[in-house]
Structure formats: structure tokens, C-alpha cells
Design a protein around this motif. Structure first.
Motif, PDB file in Angstrom:
ATOM      1  N   LEU A  71       0.830  -1.205   0.000  1.00 24.65           N
ATOM      2  CA  LEU A  71       0.000   0.000   0.000  1.00 24.65           C
ATOM      3  C   LEU A  71       0.866   1.256   0.000  1.00 24.65           C
ATOM      4  CD1 LEU A  71      -2.695  -1.114   2.617  1.00 24.65           C
ATOM      5  CD2 LEU A  71      -2.768  -1.314   0.124  1.00 24.65           C
ATOM      6  N   ALA A  72       1.953   1.223   0.787  1.00 21.16           N
ATOM      7  CA  ALA A  72       2.868   2.367   0.815  1.00 21.16           C
ATOM      8  C   ALA A  72       3.556   2.554  -0.532  1.00 21.16           C
ATOM      9  CB  ALA A  72       3.901   2.170   1.928  1.00 21.16           C
ATOM     10  N   ALA A  73       3.903   1.450  -1.198  1.00 17.35           N
ATOM     11  CA  ALA A  73       4.569   1.545  -2.498  1.00 17.35           C
ATOM     12  C   ALA A  73       3.651   2.170  -3.537  1.00 17.35           C
ATOM     13  CB  ALA A  73       5.025   0.163  -2.949  1.00 17.35           C
ATOM     14  N   VAL A  74       2.379   1.784  -3.555  1.00 15.59           N
ATOM     15  CA  VAL A  74       1.426   2.359  -4.507  1.00 15.59           C
ATOM     16  C   VAL A  74       1.154   3.818  -4.177  1.00 15.59           C
ATOM     17  CG1 VAL A  74      -0.944   2.225  -5.361  1.00 15.59           C
ATOM     18  CG2 VAL A  74       0.392   0.135  -5.027  1.00 15.59           C
ATOM     19  N   LEU A  75       1.034   4.134  -2.903  1.00 14.23           N
ATOM     20  CA  LEU A  75       0.790   5.514  -2.497  1.00 14.23           C
ATOM     21  C   LEU A  75       1.930   6.417  -2.933  1.00 14.23           C
ATOM     22  CD1 LEU A  75      -1.136   7.405  -0.922  1.00 14.23           C
ATOM     23  CD2 LEU A  75       0.180   6.883   1.131  1.00 14.23           C
ATOM     24  N   ALA A  76       3.162   5.914  -2.822  1.00 16.82           N
ATOM     25  CA  ALA A  76       4.328   6.715  -3.211  1.00 16.82           C
ATOM     26  C   ALA A  76       4.419   6.891  -4.725  1.00 16.82           C
ATOM     27  CB  ALA A  76       5.610   6.066  -2.690  1.00 16.82           C
ATOM     28  N   SER A  77       3.822   5.980  -5.499  1.00 17.46           N
ATOM     29  CA  SER A  77       3.944   6.048  -6.955  1.00 17.46           C
ATOM     30  C   SER A  77       2.882   6.902  -7.614  1.00 17.46           C
ATOM     31  CB  SER A  77       3.874   4.634  -7.546  1.00 17.46           C
ATOM     32  OG  SER A  77       2.578   4.088  -7.390  1.00 17.46           O
ATOM     33  N   ILE A  78       1.856   7.287  -6.879  1.00 21.82           N
ATOM     34  CA  ILE A  78       0.770   8.052  -7.476  1.00 21.82           C
ATOM     35  C   ILE A  78       1.285   9.399  -7.972  1.00 21.82           C
ATOM     36  CG2 ILE A  78      -1.399   9.252  -7.003  1.00 21.82           C
ATOM     37  CD1 ILE A  78      -2.139   7.003  -5.151  1.00 21.82           C
TER      38      ILE A  78
ATOM     39  N   GLN B  48       7.050   1.119  12.008  1.00 23.57           N
ATOM     40  CA  GLN B  48       6.491   2.146  12.876  1.00 23.57           C
ATOM     41  C   GLN B  48       5.647   3.130  12.060  1.00 23.57           C
ATOM     42  OE1 GLN B  48       9.777   3.955  14.895  1.00 23.57           O
ATOM     43  NE2 GLN B  48      10.223   2.143  16.123  1.00 23.57           N
ATOM     44  N   ASN B  49       4.549   3.587  12.676  1.00 22.79           N
ATOM     45  CA  ASN B  49       3.701   4.618  12.103  1.00 22.79           C
ATOM     46  C   ASN B  49       3.210   4.245  10.703  1.00 22.79           C
ATOM     47  OD1 ASN B  49       4.233   6.236  14.396  1.00 22.79           O
ATOM     48  ND2 ASN B  49       6.106   7.014  13.465  1.00 22.79           N
ATOM     49  N   ARG B  50       2.988   2.940  10.452  1.00 20.16           N
ATOM     50  CA  ARG B  50       2.499   2.522   9.152  1.00 20.16           C
ATOM     51  C   ARG B  50       1.399   1.496   9.361  1.00 20.16           C
ATOM     52  NH1 ARG B  50       6.722   1.157   4.407  1.00 20.16           N
ATOM     53  NH2 ARG B  50       6.216  -0.911   5.147  1.00 20.16           N
ATOM     54  N   SER B  51       0.171   1.959   9.405  1.00 27.03           N
ATOM     55  CA  SER B  51      -0.967   1.070   9.559  1.00 27.03           C
ATOM     56  C   SER B  51      -1.542   0.782   8.186  1.00 27.03           C
ATOM     57  CB  SER B  51      -2.016   1.713  10.462  1.00 27.03           C
ATOM     58  OG  SER B  51      -3.253   1.049  10.342  1.00 27.03           O
ATOM     59  N   ALA B  52      -1.801  -0.499   7.891  1.00 25.82           N
ATOM     60  CA  ALA B  52      -2.366  -0.869   6.593  1.00 25.82           C
ATOM     61  C   ALA B  52      -3.732  -0.216   6.400  1.00 25.82           C
ATOM     62  CB  ALA B  52      -2.455  -2.384   6.490  1.00 25.82           C
TER      63      ALA B  52
END
Length: 788
Positions: free
Chosen positions: A174-181, A217-221
């Protein structure tokens, strides 16, 4: 909306381009060699133009072997974007079946949905013409790209993914997709079209729902899924596996101390799990070098997790290891390599969690402790009984002052005497100092004790109700104390002792095995009847506080580093009260752990010239390995001017060299840190200038372990977590049994299509016309040059 078509040349012949290129180069060289006989007498430009025309036409002919194809791709309308994220953690290797046909595991089933089978096309093939499709893999680390429809790679027949991840982090894809937007968007028309073409998007998590990665840390799905939905990316989850916990027996964890005395007993517990209908008896076993050193048969129990205590006499194991070790090396500890296994007569879902390897350092040297006090109070009496009777310690006790057998401090190297030289003092690992009248301890005695601590020794100071320690801290001895006395001289009567946030994480205060219940346990210990009123000194740490009413507290256990040594301070002398109804159970454990925390870890191995050791024998992945060494010359004098390197070895091969820096020149000691080693077994030895490598024989092993995440602790599908993530991401949850629903949800997201056309160049005029043209130009030039 019609987008600018994108065209490229691809090669689809029986021979790959990289196979054809060497043939092409050879053909060109042959043409140039044969042509030089005719062109060496010609003037420019014919001398070079004629060979170039012939070589180019031959090159085009040879390239036909690679099957050149002109590929044209055009987007009509607006494409949706879909990212398929596949879990590759160890739990995805489970098959969810006991049948003998060996049903495909979870990862294989997820891959087949994407790539298809011989009889049915996969999802990638079905939507690649209407969506921009990406496939990524994830486990406990950063998500890894696998395939993209925007790349030149053809549609894969299989994904070739391996379920090897030691943990699962559902937030990483999810973090990887969020960063690629919108990261690929720019000011160009092409960039704007790229953003428009992926305006509606979704990410599909294909996983069993386990989320157990540590250190994230500080990364909730769920929170990341919500952020994605706000940006227009829906989160769809697909669960693989069964909701019911499958029948399985396994070892979750082995809890044990890091060190044990040679004559002592290794006590710990095995945490095991057992699930399934009609659970059967199980057999637990611990082995050393193939020999069983502990075994227990357990009756059947209800489904769940339980702890099984064990106790092993290590003397025989240590003697066996020492007899097989190399000569000339003196080892202060031997590494016990143990394996815990569990067996059952019933069906076992997987055997991947049936064995756990662990290691314990068995000390082969007696640790020396000096106890000095100005009176024979209850705390000192119990400490004397504790350490003098313990075979793992060599304890000396010095009691002096009014009312004792020694009115003055006895000095010397005999039992019951305070060391009279620095060399005698350095023979101890730690010193416990009680309430001493400053007039009875000379400046040279205080200085010797301070130099001992500065050189790496451990010191524990226990306060007393008569306030004599306050006077001692007003001398130079106060420099090493971790506390300062408050102006108020009154003693406070605490309600109890509470570990601080920092202290609760320290092994010294872990008096029970359950970290969750540790704070509550400390509230149940008998409170001392008094505590000194003190404050933390600058640079000191408070590990426990005495609660004195309301929100007020005063430091009860404080510590700080002084030089290379550590100093502890206790604000009261009544830990002996913890023996009430439980004897030495907690009192002995606390003091053993506290003294070990104060001591400098001993060197693991030594020879005539070098002694070295690491602070531990086992490290979690990503931890730094601290290496200490001490050098001596042939006469036994310290060597402080050498260039020293720690040689890290694996399987007998040096894989890294780490420079070490001087620590204490007067002792010839050096320190260094080894960073970023992958999991595995290693050893370290020393290389130093002025010494032949064959002279420095001592080495010590250490291990880098995989982080313990409990990946196989539970094997069922965590459906609730996936449903929560899908709900937060404005998507839907599907079980693999309803996998067709995923595709039905994704298809309406796209209002466009991709039109792809291929022109086989080597069968078209586009390829043969340039060849004929080049040969025609060559013929005309040959005629002009007089060669025809």
C-alpha cells in the motif's frame, strides 16, 4: 480520447537477438575483409562508402534470423490501473490440504489466477488490453516489482515467486502504490496523458491476511488504505486459505537465558502450539550434537498455545565440547548449540515449525565479585549467602567498621581483605558497595575503586538508612555516582517500586517471563520501608522509581556509564523482603541479572597474544555486533599502538574486514562494530600489525538470526483484517473461492482500450526495400568508381 501511438521494434524469431548479433558482426567483418582488395586503390569516398553499403545490406539480411517485428500500441479512451500485490511470506507456502495429490500452495494458486492455465486465460491476459497492469511481490520488506504491462516484457507464463519471507507487512504494498501516485507526471503532454490514463485505479492484495512484521512504525495498513481511497485508488483484498486453524503442532519460541554457568543448570521454557480435532500426545525433545539431553512426553490438551518448562545439566555438554576443542586456545565460554523438536502421532499440517535451533553461552570461568560494607546488615547477609553459595560465582566479602570484627578497612590479597593494588582489584568483575563511613575509606581506596570502574568494572552502590553514603559522595567518589542527594534529608516511605519506561525493557528487571505482565508483577513485590531522597545526575538513567504518594516518585534504581564501566545505585537496602514466601525465586534472579548488567562481558577466547569476544553470541537481523579484543606482546605487556582489524569469516572464508579503534591504551584493548550481516553463522578473529597471523589463533563464533515474527504461529486466513483494510480503502473483500468477483469489480474501472498491432518486418516491403535500395546504390557507385 485517443492517445499518441507508441511504436517499438521487437524481435520474435527462432534465434534471439543476442544470438544473432555475433553472427552479424562476423558477417560484417568478412565483407570488409573481402572488399579491401578492390577498394584499397580507390579514392575517397568510394574507398569507405562501398564496403559500408554492402555491410549494411548484409547486416539487414542477417537480422532476419531474429525476426524483427514493428510493434504499435495505441490507447483509446481512459485506462484503469490495477496493481496486483502478492504475498510471498512463508505462510503462503501452505497448501491448505492433507490430500496425497499435493494441492498447490497459496502462492501458486494466487499466481495461477494471474497467469492462467493451459485451458483458461489468466487475469493479466483478460484485462491487459483495457487496464494498465502491474504485479508486485511483498513480505516483510519493501514491495518488489515483478511485471508491468507498460514494459517490453511479454505476458509471463508463470511468475516464479518463492514464499521465503520471514514475516508479512501488509502496509508495504500500500505504501509503495501511495508513493507512486502521480510521480511519473510531468509538464509534457506525455506525462499528462499518463496521469489521465490511470485516473481510476485499484490495488488487489492477494494474501492470507497475516500481518506480523516487527520494526514497522507509524504505518498502519488500514490508514494507508484510507489515504489511497481518498486519492481515487480503491483497495481490494482477496483472502487465500481457510478460516479455520488447521491441525498443526509446532514450536513458537524457546525462552532461555543468554548465559549459564558450567556447573549450573540451563532452565527455560518451550512455547509450543497444538491445534486440531482430537489432539494427540506430543513428544518434546532437546538435542545437542545429535544427542538427546532433555525429553518429555505431553498428554493431549485443548487447542491453543502453552509453555513447557525445561531444565538441563550443562556440565556434561561443556566437558564434551572442551575435549574436542583446539589446543592452545583458552575459552571462557563454550557455545551450546541446541535444537528443540516436537513430534506427534496425528496429522501435522506442516513440519516447517517442528524444530527450532537456539544457542546458549556456558561460562567456563568463575565470575569474581567483591562485596564491601560498613555493617553486617540484612541486605549484605542475604547477598553473601546468595553469591558465596552459588558455584557460578567466586565471592569475597569485606565487612568493617564499628560493631564488626574489623574496626578499620583490612587491605591485602587474602580472603576478607580489600585489594591493596590496582592489579588485585582488576581480578574482580564487579563490586557491591554498601553504606561506608567516608572516614574509614582512604583516598587511595576510593581512587582504586574509581579506576576499576573507569577501566570497565561494574559497581553497585546500595544506600543505607544512616546516611553515611551521603558523606562518601561529597568526596571525589561522587563523580561516578548516577544520583545527587536532594537538599531535604528526610527519608521517604514508598508505596511500591515501579520500573520506568526505559527500565521495563532491561533484562535486569525481567523477573518473570511475560513482558506484558511485568509491570503488574512489580506492583506486587513488597515495598521497602524507606528510600533515600535523590535526583538523577546529568547523563544518568532511571530504571525504577519509588512511588511516594500521588504522582510523586524518587529514583530507586539509577545507572550511568563511568569511563568503560557501569555504576548502579539502589535507594534502599530491602530487596531481601522479596524472599517472603518465595525464598530466592525473585531475589536471586534480580541480583544475578543486575550484577551481570553491571559487569563488562568477558572475552570469549584467548591465546598467548590476543583475547577477543563479542557482547552476545546471537543477534537479531540488522543488529550491530560489538567486537572487543585485547593484545599482549610476548612478555605479557599490553600493545596499544597496533593497527587492528576484525576478520569476519563464514564457512572458513574471510568475507569482511572491520577496523578496530583503541579503547584503553593502558590495557591494550580495542573495539569495533560489525554492521549489516545477513542471517547465518559467522566467526571473528583478529589481524594486527606486528603479529604473524598464525600467532593470533583465537576466534569466537556468533550468529545472526532471522527476526522472530511468529509467521507460522497461526496458519489460518485472517479474514477480519482483510475485511477491515478493504472497508477502509473503499473496496471489497473476496475469498479465493469467489475469485471471479475480483475481475468483475475491476473491469468497469476502465473506459478505454489498448490497440496493439504487429507488422512482421522481415516479411514486408519495409525490410526488403532498404536492402534492394542499398544494393542498387552500391552497384551505381561501383560503376562510377570503374569497378563494373
Amino acid at each position: 480520447m485517443s492517445h499518441i501511438p507508441i511504436a517499438s521494434i521487437r524481435f520474435a524469431g527462432d534465434l534471439s537477438l543476442w544470438t544473432v548479433l555475433p553472427i552479424l558482426v562476423v558477417a560484417i567483418l568478412i565483407v570488409l575483409f573481402l572488399y579491401q582488395r578492390e577498394t584499397k586503390t580507390l579514392a575517397s569516398p568510394y574507398a569507405w562508402l562501398l564496403p559500408a553499403l554492402r555491410a549494411t545490406s548484409v547486416a539487414l539480411v542477417v537480422l532476419i534470423l531474429a525476426g524483427p517485428v514493428w510493434h504499435r500500441r495505441q490507447v483509446i479512451g481512459t485506462l484503469g490501473r490495477v496493481v496486483f500485490a502478492i504475498d510471498t511470506s512463508r505462510s503462503m507456502a501452505l497448501s491448505d490440504s492433507h490430500s496425497p495429490d499435493g494441492r498447490a500452495n497459496r502462492l501458486q494458486r494466487a499466481s495461477q489466477l494471474l497467469t492462467g492455465t493451459a485451458s483458461e486465460p489468466g487475469w493479466l491476459e483478460q484485462i491487459r488490453q483495457t487496464h494498465v497492469v502491474d504485479v508486485i511481490a511483498f513480505d516483510e520488506g519493501q514491495a518488489t516489482p515483478v511485471w508491468s504491462s507498460d514494459s517490453d516484457k511479454p505476458l509471463p507464463n508463470s511468475l516464479d515467486l518463492v514464499p521465503e519471507g520471514q514475516a508479512t507487512d501488509l502496509s508495504s504494498p500500500l505504501a509503495a502504490v501511495l508513493a507512486s501516485i502521480n510521480l511519473d507526471a510531468g509538464d509534457t503532454d506525455e506525462g499528462l496523458e499518463s496521469v489521465d490514463s490511470v485516473r481510476r485505479s485499484a490495488i488487489v492484495l492477494m494474501t492470507d491476511g497475516q500481518d506480523n512484521a516487527t520494526g514497522v512504525q507509524n504505518r498502519s495498513a488500514r490508514s494507508l488504505a484510507k489515504q489511497l481511497s481518498v486519492g481515487g485508488t480503491n483497495v481490494v483484498t482477496m483472502g487465500l486459505g481457510t478460516v479455520d486453524e488447521p491441525p498443526d503442532v509446532g514450536i513458537v519460541e524457546v525462552r532461555r537465558p543468554e548465559t549459564v554457568a558450567r556447573e549450573g543448570r540451563l532452565a527455560g521454557e518451550i512455547v509450543m502450539k497444538q491445534f486440531g480435532e482430537g489432539t494427540a500426545p506430543v513428544s518434546l525433545r532437546i538435542q545437542s550434537q545429535g544427542q538427546t539431553v532433555w525429553e518429555r512426553q505431553l498428554a493431549a490438551q485443548e487447542n491453543g498455545i502453552r509453555s513447557v518448562p525445561f531444565e538441563i545439566d550443562v556440565q556434561e555438554i561443556v566437558d564434551r565440547l572442551r575435549s574436542s576443542g583446539p589446543r592452545g586456545i583458552d575459552r571462557t565460554n563454550e557455545v551450546l548449540r541446541l535444537t528443540a523438536t516436537v513430534e506427534t502421532s496425528r496429522d501435522d499440517y506442516t513440519d516447517k515449525n517442528n524444530a527450532v535451533e537456539f544457542r546458549v553461552a556456558a561460562s567456563t570461568r568463575d565470575r569474581r565479585l567483591l562485596i564491601v560494607d560498613g555493617s553486617s546488615r540484612w541486605e549484605t547477609r542475604y547477598l553473601k549467602n546468595l553469591f558465596v553459595r552459588d558455584p557460578a560465582w567466586n565471592a569475597d566479602v569485606v565487612v568493617f567498621g564499628p560493631g564488626t570484627e574489623n574496626a578499620a578497612l583490612p587491605r591485602g590479597n587474602a580472603d576478607g581483605q580489600f585489594p591493596s593494588t590496582d592489579a588485585e582489584m582488576s581480578a574482580y568483575d564487579a563490586v557491591i558497595v554498601g553504606e561506608i563511613d567516608p572516614s574509614l575509606m582512604a583516598m587511595e581506596d576510593r581512587g582504586r575503586l574509581m579506576r576499576f570502574v573507569a577501566g570497565g568494572g561494574g559497581l553497585i552502590v546500595i544506600d543505607g538508612r544512616f546516611g553515611k553514603l551521603r558523606g562518601l559522595t561529597q568526596t571525589e567518589f561522587g563523580e561516578l555516582m548516577p544520583i545527587r542527594y536532594s537538599s531535604a534529608t528526610a527519608l521517604r516511605q514508598p508505596l511500591g517500586i515501579r520500573p520506568t519506561t526505559l527500565g521495563i525493557e532491561q533484562p535486569a528487571l525481567a523477573l518473570i517471563d511475560s513482558s506484558a505482565a511485568l509491570k503488574q508483577f512489580w506492583t506486587q513485590l513488597p515495598a521497602p520501608s524507606w528510600a533515600a531522597n535523590v535526583e538523577l545526575a546529568e547523563g544518568a538513567e532511571g530504571w525504577a522509581s519509588a512511588i511516594v504518594g500521588g504522582a510523586q516518585s524518587t529514583p530507586w534504581l539509577a545507572t550511568r556509564m563511568y569511563g568503560s564501566g557501569r555504576v548502579f545505585y539502589l535507594a534502599s537496602d530491602q530487596t531481601w523482603r522479596w524472599r517472603y514466601k518465595v525464598a530466592d525465586r525473585f531475589h536471586a534472579k534480580f541480583w544475578n541479572q543486575l550484577v551481570i548488567a553491571a559487569m563488562e562481558p568477558p572475552y570469549s577466547a584467548s591465546d598467548q597474544f590476543v583475547a577477543l569476544g563479542t557482547d552476545k553470541i546471537e543477534y537479531e537481523s540488522g543488529s550491530a555486533v560489538e567486537v572487543r579484543t585485547r593484545l599482549r606482546d610476548g612478555r605479557g605487556n599490553p600493545v596499544a599502538d597496533a593497527t587492528v582489524d576484525a576478520m569476519v569469516m563464514r564457512n572458513g572464508i574471510v568475507i569482511a574486514s572491520v577496523p578496530m579503534t583503541i579503547d584503553q591504551p593502558q590495557r591494550g584493548t580495542y573495539r569495533g562494530s560489525i554492521l549489516a550481516l545477513p542471517p547465518g553463522e559467522y566467526s571473528v578473529r583478529i589481524r594486527a600489525s606486528g603479529f604473524d597471523e598464525t600467532a593470533l589463533l583465537a576466534s569466537t563464533p556468533f550468529w545472526i538470526n532471522e527476526n522472530q515474527t511468529g509467521e507460522l504461529r497461526r496458519m489460518s486466513l485472517n479474514q477480519n483484517t482483510l475485511q477491515e483494510i478493504a472497508s477502509a480503502g473503499q473496496g471489497e473483500y473476496f475469498h479465493e473461492s469467489d475469485a471471479s468477483g475480483v475481475l468483475g469489480l475491476l473491469k468497469p474501472m476502465s473506459s478505454g482500450t489498448v490497440i496493439e498491432t504487429d507488422t512482421v518486418l522481415w516479411q514486408s516491403y519495409f525490410w526488403f526495400c532498404p536492402i534492394i535500395t542499398l544494393l542498387g546504390i552500391e552497384w551505381w557507385c561501383r560503376k562510377r568508381a570503374g569497378l563494373v
